[in-house]
Design an enzyme around this catalytic site. Structure first.
Site, PDB file in Angstrom:
ATOM      1  N   HIS A   1       0.818  -1.221   0.000  1.00 12.57           N
ATOM      2  CA  HIS A   1       0.000   0.000   0.000  1.00 12.57           C
ATOM      3  C   HIS A   1       0.852   1.270   0.000  1.00 12.57           C
ATOM      4  O   HIS A   1       0.344   2.354  -0.290  1.00 12.57           O
ATOM      5  CB  HIS A   1      -0.977   0.000   1.190  1.00 12.57           C
TER       6      HIS A   1
ATOM      7  N   ASP B   1      -0.115  -7.510   1.278  1.00 12.21           N
ATOM      8  CA  ASP B   1       0.345  -6.125   1.438  1.00 12.21           C
ATOM      9  C   ASP B   1       1.867  -6.039   1.520  1.00 12.21           C
ATOM     10  O   ASP B   1       2.424  -5.340   2.361  1.00 12.21           O
ATOM     11  CB  ASP B   1      -0.296  -5.481   2.667  1.00 12.21           C
TER      12      ASP B   1
ATOM     13  N   SER C   1       5.005   2.859   8.305  1.00  9.98           N
ATOM     14  CA  SER C   1       4.503   1.603   7.752  1.00  9.98           C
ATOM     15  C   SER C   1       5.403   1.200   6.591  1.00  9.98           C
ATOM     16  O   SER C   1       5.843   2.031   5.799  1.00  9.98           O
ATOM     17  CB  SER C   1       3.053   1.756   7.286  1.00  9.98           C
TER      18      SER C   1
END
Length: 422
Positions: free
Chosen positions: A157, A189, A266
């Site tokens: 992402h 992901d 992230s």
């Protein structure tokens, strides 16, 4: 020091007693009292006047002692306090010497692996900064180097979130390079990038299967574009199933930690105290609840990607390409809702389902339509939204616009979004 002061005080008192001034001034306050009748001698042959003088001498001595003794005691106590102040800090400091070296284990971890953490920027090639003329930053995140020849691991992402973009990577020493996306698994992901640089510092990969709840971990990354930012915490759970998080088509047991994981870090590593990556930072639900993809699962992805590259093709899996909205989302399961309600007073008590908007890409249709991080989507085009799959289904619909009902705090709102075609 205190004893020497007391000896001097005794000498002063004796000299005062021997002084004529002491004897001559002592009777003043008693002069009004009557003398002994007739001035008769006492049993020792002294007159009453001599006896009276003796009493006056004794009382004068007591007055002088009562005057000086408090000062003497104060001097002794002060000396003791000074002596204690002189030595106590020295003892405490000697006991603390070396604590920074012996107990700063977080700093040791960071020193050993920070050079392998990178900052990732996604540039929108259709929109340019008015002053610099450079493409604007649509999104950012983190990653870490896993091969010396420039292979970087991150979240899907972070890099697969918007059409018409380019990827740039900034190393810990400040150098910036364009990057190409090599492998993508949107289901888990995960993604890999490559930059054309050699002899880079590499992050060692550990084993997530040996982790225990309560172990210290360190999350590294670049939140708010601040490179090499460090947060620390403990492993809260090693077996948080994707079904509990409402994540579609994922068979992953996530690592749950209270180390802060935000938009910027992230894709970065979650590191154990041996300086080994044991997870990939993925998402944050609320303060104290964040999730990471376990490194054992990541290794399977990397092995499959390496096999594909040997055959001359890239490893790409995921959902069929849908229209683009520009958000990262999380299904609100009963467990997550319970945690959110217990930590926030702004959550409606009657809320039973929905999708939490975790991230909104700058310049995306969602951003233009007014969606914000923290919004909870409950309906799209009058259809109830219970999980992220319902949002994907709405994007697959042929409706030009999406009428979205959201909760922002306790306030219900409507926003209209026009998704982009792939």
């Amino acid at each position: 020091m205190a004893l020497r002061g007391s000896h001097r005080l005794q000498v002063i008192l004796k000299r005062c007693i021997a002084s004529p001034l002491f004897h001559s001034h002592a009777p003043n306050r008693r002069s009004s009292q009557p003398a002994i009748k007739g001035g008769e001698p006492n049993s020792n042959g002294n007159s009453g006047h001599d006896q009276q003088n003796g009493e006056r001498k004794g009382k004068g001595w007591r007055r002088l002692v009562s005057f000086f003794v408090p000062f003497s005691l104060g001097a002794v106590v002060s000396a003791a306090v000074i002596k204690r102040e002189d030595f106590t800090p020295t003892i405490a400091a000697s006991k603390m010497t070396g604590r920074r070296r012996d107990f700063n284990f977080i700093a040791d971890v960071v020193a050993g692996c920070a050079d392998s953490v990178v900052y990732i920027e996604i540039k929108d090639t259709r929109h340019f900064d008015y002053f610099s003329g450079q493409p604007i930053t649509a999104s950012n995140g983190s990653g870490f180097i896993i091969e010396q020849n420039g292979l970087i691991l991150t979240n899907a992402h972070v890099v697969i979130n918007k059409p018409h973009t380019m990827v740039q990577v900034r190393l810990s020493d400040g150098r910036t390079f364009p990057a190409t996306i090599e492998d993508v698994d949107q289901t888990s992901d995960l993604a890999t990038l490559r930059i054309q640089v050699n002899n880079l510092s590499v992050m060692r990969l550990g084993k997530s299967s040996t982790l225990r709840s309560g172990e210290w971990v360190v999350a590294l990354g670049s939140p708010l574009a601040l490179s090499n930012t460090v947060t620390a915490g403990v492993i809260s759970s090693t077996q948080r199933a994707s079904q509990e998080l409402g994540l579609r088509n994922r068979d992953i047991n996530y690592l749950q930690t209270d180390a802060a994981i935000t938009f910027g870090n992230s894709g970065g590593p979650l590191v154990n105290l041996d300086g080994e990556a044991i997870g990939v930072n993925s998402m944050k639900v609320t303060a104290g609840i964040s999730f990471a993809i376990p490194i054992d699962y990541v290794k399977v992805f990397l092995e499959r990607a390496a096999e594909k590259r040997k055959k001359g093709s890239a490893y790409k899996t995921g959902y069929p390409v849908k229209r683009y909205m520009g958000i990262t989302m999380l299904t609100l399961t009963p467990d997550i809702l319970f945690e959110l309600k217990s930590r926030s007073q702004n959550m409606p008590s009657n809320l039973t389902h929905g999708v939490l908007v975790w991230k909104v890409i700058v310049g995306s249709p969602a951003h233009s339509g007014g969606l914000q991080p923290g919004d909870i989507v409950t309906h799209i085009n009058k259809k109830e939204i219970k999980n992220s799959s319902d949002v994907y289904d709405a994007l697959a619909d042929n409706s030009k616009n999406l009428d979205i009902v959201i909760l922002r705090g306790v306030k219900q709102m409507h926003v209209t979004i026009t998704p982009e075609d792939p």
